[in-house]
Design an enzyme around this catalytic site. Structure first.
Site, PDB file in Angstrom:
ATOM      1  N   SER A 274       0.123   3.367  -5.799  1.00  0.00           N
ATOM      2  CA  SER A 274       0.611   3.674  -4.449  1.00  0.00           C
ATOM      3  C   SER A 274       1.629   4.812  -4.496  1.00  0.00           C
ATOM      4  CB  SER A 274       1.191   2.404  -3.820  1.00  0.00           C
ATOM      5  OG  SER A 274       1.446   2.575  -2.448  1.00  0.00           O
ATOM      6  N   ASP A 403      -8.924   1.476   2.561  1.00  0.00           N
ATOM      7  CA  ASP A 403      -7.482   1.292   2.361  1.00  0.00           C
ATOM      8  C   ASP A 403      -6.753   1.642   3.657  1.00  0.00           C
ATOM      9  OD1 ASP A 403      -4.785   1.447   1.632  1.00  0.00           O
ATOM     10  OD2 ASP A 403      -5.260   2.088  -0.393  1.00  0.00           O
ATOM     11  N   HIS A 432      -5.618  -1.971   0.092  1.00  0.00           N
ATOM     12  CA  HIS A 432      -4.531  -1.295  -0.603  1.00  0.00           C
ATOM     13  C   HIS A 432      -4.016  -2.195  -1.719  1.00  0.00           C
ATOM     14  CE1 HIS A 432      -1.458   1.748  -1.094  1.00  0.00           C
ATOM     15  NE2 HIS A 432      -0.525   0.804  -1.114  1.00  0.00           N
TER      16      HIS A 432
END
Length: 582
Positions: A274, A403, A432
Site C-alpha cells: 500500500s 481494489d 485492498h
C-alpha cells in the site's frame, strides 16, 4: 380470464387457490400465479398481508441471487493472474550446471518474463491451472475483501516473534526495525543470509497480518525479514516533529544504510504494501542503477495519489467508509504524539482533530511537514507511477482490479510495457490487501510474492562473486530515463544513522490502535553492535478490545451467507461517482 380484483382472505377472498387462480390479482399477489398451486396452498401464501408477502418475495429474490452468484463463483468464475511486461525483458543471470565429463557451472541469461513462467507457477502457469485466485465465496468482491481484512486485523493472533532495533537519524527522528529471525550479534557482519526489507501500509506496522504472512513465507524459505516501521508506528515513540508520508524516501535510505553496515555481505530485497509500496517503488526509481536492492515487490500500490484520492472520494462508500476510517487512524496516531507538535506553528491541532477525509488531514499536516505548497503538489510529486520508467532492478507490481483504495485506473500499464525490468501481475478480484480464499479465509498473495522473491534471490546467490556486481544483463534494450525535479530534494550524501542508546521501548505483540498504556521495560544494547536490540515476546494474556464490528465477526463464521448478501447490496452495485471540490 374473468375480470376481478384479489382481496385478502380475511375480507372474504376464497380460501382455495383454485377459486382465484382464474382472477387477475393485484401486486404483489400477482407473483403467486407463477408458483405451483400446491406450494401456494400448502404454505397458504394467499393469506399473507401485502407487506409480508412483499418482504417474503424480496428475501426469496435475494436468496436466489445469492445462490446464482455462489454457483457462478464456484463453477464458472476463475481469476487467473494476468501478466504484463515489455516485449523484451532484461536477462537474469544465474548459474547453470553443465552435464558432462568435468561437470562445472556456466552462466546463463534468462529473460525475466520467461524466468517467471519457468519458476513462478502461481504467477504465470503455462497450463493456466496454478495461477488462479479463487476468492472466498462470501468475500467475492473488493469491498468485502477489504472490509474483512480491516476488521480482522486487530483481532488476529500474533504469529511472528520479532527482535526490535531502534535507529536514530540526524534530525532526531527514529524508526524501529523488527527482525525475524533475530540477527546473531557475534556473526552478523559475515552473515550472508538474504534480508527481505518490508515496508507496511498506512498507520500499520510489523504486527499487520499481511506483513506476518510474507514474513512467514520468506522465513520458511530460509531468509531473514526486517520490517522497517514508519515513524510513530508500531508503538514507537515519535522523537521529532515529523511523521511520514508516501513521498519521503529519506528514512528508507537511512535504514538501508544501517542494514548494509550491519550485514555488508547479505543481499537485500524490498517488499512494500500500500503506502509502503508507493515509497518503495519511488525509491527504486529514484536510485536507478545504484539501488541497493537486487529486486523488489510492490503489493497494492496506489501509484497515483491524486487520481486515487479523486476516485475514492467520488463514491459515497469511498468517502464515508474508507477515507473516514483512514483519517481516524491517522488522527489516532497523531494523538499519541501530539506533545511533539504543541509548541509548533506547523499545524492547528484543533482544526486537524476535526478533519473528516484523508485529503483534509494531508492538507493540514502532511504537505506542511514536508514543505509542499499544496496537497495536490504532494499527491502529484509523491506518486510512484512516474518513477516506474526509471526502475533498474527486477520488480514485481502486484495489484487487484477491484481494489477500492488503489483503483485500477492508476495502474501504470503503459509504463510497465516500456520498462523491461518490471513485471505487472493483476487479478480481477482481491480487494485492498485482501486476496482471501477458502471457506476459512486465508491470504493467497504471499505465495506468488514468495515465489518471485525466491526466484530472484536464488538466481543471484548462484552467481560467482565477480558476477554479483552485475546480476542483470540489459542486452542493449531500449530503456529511456529522465530526471525528475523534487519540491523537497534529498541531500546527495547521507550521514550514517547512529544506533539508539539504551531506552525503554514498547513491546509490539498484538498492537492496539488505541493510544497505548502498554507496560514497558528497559533493555541494554548488545556489546558487539552498539544498537538497542530486544526480543519481543507476544503477550500471552491480551484480551481484544471491544469493537463495534465484533458482533459481525462472531456472526460471519456461522452465517457466511450474511456477507454474501451484503456484497449483493453494496458490492456489485458499485457506486455513483461525483466530483468533489478539493
Amino acid at each position: 380470464m374473468s375480470e376481478g380484483v384479489f382481496v385478502p382472505v380475511n375480507t372474504g377472498v376464497p380460501t382455495d387457490y383454485s377459486d382465484w387462480s382464474n382472477m387477475e390479482p393485484q401486486l404483489p399477489y400477482r407473483f403467486l400465479l407463477y408458483l405451483p398451486a400446491s406450494v401456494v396452498n400448502q404454505f397458504k401464501l394467499y393469506t399473507l398481508s401485502p407487506f409480508r408477502l412483499s418482504l417474503l418475495l424480496s428475501i426469496a429474490t435475494l436468496a436466489l441471487w445469492a445462490l446464482i452468484l455462489y454457483l457462478r463463483q464456484r463453477l464458472l468464475l476463475t481469476n487467473p493472474v494476468t501478466i504484463y511486461h515489455a516485449p523484451r525483458t532484461v536477462g537474469i543471470k544465474r548459474a547453470k550446471r553443465q552435464v558432462g565429463k568435468r561437470g562445472g557451472e556456466s552462466i546463463e541469461q534468462v529473460p525475466l518474463h520467461k524466468l517467471i513462467r519457468q519458476e513462478c507457477p502461481t504467477l504465470a502457469d503455462p497450463k493456466g491451472e496454478k495461477n488462479v485466485f479463487s476468492p472466498t465465496p462470501y468475500l467475492a468482491n473488493g469491498h468485502l475483501q477489504t472490509i474483512f481484512a480491516a476488521l480482522f486485523a486487530d483481532y488476529a493472533k500474533p504469529r511472528i516473534e520479532y527482535t526490535r532495533e531502534l535507529i536514530y537519524f540526524p534530525d532526531g527522528g527514529n524508526v524501529a526495525l523488527d527482525w525475524h529471525p533475530a540477527l546473531p550479534p557475534s556473526a552478523s557482519e559475515h552473515d550472508k543470509t538474504p534480508i527481505i526489507v518490508i515496508l507496511h501500509g498506512l498507520t500499520g506496522g510489523s504486527h499487520e497480518t499481511y506483513v506476518q504472512d510474507v514474513v512467514e513465507e520468506v522465513a520458511q524459505r530460509g531468509y531473514r525479514a526486517v520490517v522497517s516501521n514508519f515513524r510513530g508506528c508500531a508503538q514507537t515513540e515519535l522523537t521529532s516533529a515529523q511523521l511520514y508520508c508516501g513521498a519521503y524516501t529519506g528514512d528508507l535510505r537511512y535504514a538501508l544504510d544501517y542494514i548494509r553496515r550491519r550485514c555488508p555481505d547479505a543481499p537485500l530485497f524490498g517488499v512494500g504494501f500500500s503506502l509502503g509500496a508507493n515509497v518503495l517503488t519511488k525509491f527504486v526509481g529514484e536510485t536507478g542503477e545504484s539501488c541497493p536492492f537486487i529486486g523488489a515487490v510492490a503489493v497494492a500500490n496506489p501509484f497515483d495519489l491524486l487520481l486515487g484520492s479523486h476516485v475514492m472520494h467520488s463514491t459515497w462508500f469511498g468517502r464515508n467508509i474508507y477515507s473516514k476510517r483512514m483519517t481516524q487512524n491517522l488522527i489516532r496516531v497523531f494523538k499519541r504524539h501530539m506533545h511533539k507538535f504543541t509548541n509548533s506553528n506547523l499545524v492547528d491541532v484543533d482544526q486537524l482533530m476535526s478533519a473528516r477525509f484523508i485529503y483534509e488531514f494531508d492538507d493540514l499536516l502532511t504537505r506542511k511537514a514536508f514543505k509542499y505548497r499544496t496537497v495536490h503538489e504532494y499527491y502529484r510529486q509523491g506518486s510512484s507511477a512516474q518513477f516506474v520508467p526509471d526502475i533498474r532492478r527486477p520488480m514485481l507490481l502486484f495489484s487487484a482490479l477491484d481494489d477500492p483504495v488503489a483503483p485500477k485506473e492508476a495502474i501504470p500499464f503503459f509504463e510497465v510495457k516500456e520498462n523491461p525490468y518490471v513485471i505487472l501481475g493483476v487479478t480481477p478480484h482481491g480487494g485492498h490487501l485482501g486476496w482471501f480464499q477458502g471457506m476459512k479465509p486465508k491470504r493467497w498473495f504471499a505465495k506468488p510474492v514468495g515465489e518471485f522473491i525466491f526466484t530472484i534471490v536464488e538466481s543471484y546467490r548462484s552467481l560467482p562473486h565477480e558476477e554479483k556486481h552485475h546480476p542483470v544483463a540489459s542486452n542493449n534494450l531500449p530503456v529511456t530515463a529522465r530526471r525528475i525535479s523534487f519540491s523537497t530534494p534529498l541531500p546527495p550524501s547521507l550521514p550514517a544513522p547512529h544506533a539508539a542508546p539504551p531506552r525503554e521501548i514498547p513491546r509490539p505483540g498484538p498492537v492496539s490502535r488505541q493510544s497505548s498504556g502498554e507496560p514497558r521495560r528497559s533493555v541494554s544494547s548488545a556489546p558487539p553492535v552498539p544498537s538497542t536490540s530486544v526480543a519481543v515476546q507476544p503477550k500471552p494474556t491480551v484480551k481484544p478490545k471491544k469493537h463495534p464490528g465484533l458482533f459481525v465477526m462472531r456472526l460471519i463464521p456461522r452465517n457466511r451467507i450474511l456477507l454474501l448478501l451484503l456484497g449483493i447490496l453494496f458490492g456489485y452495485a458499485g457506486g455513483r461517482r461525483r466530483a468533489i471540490p478539493l
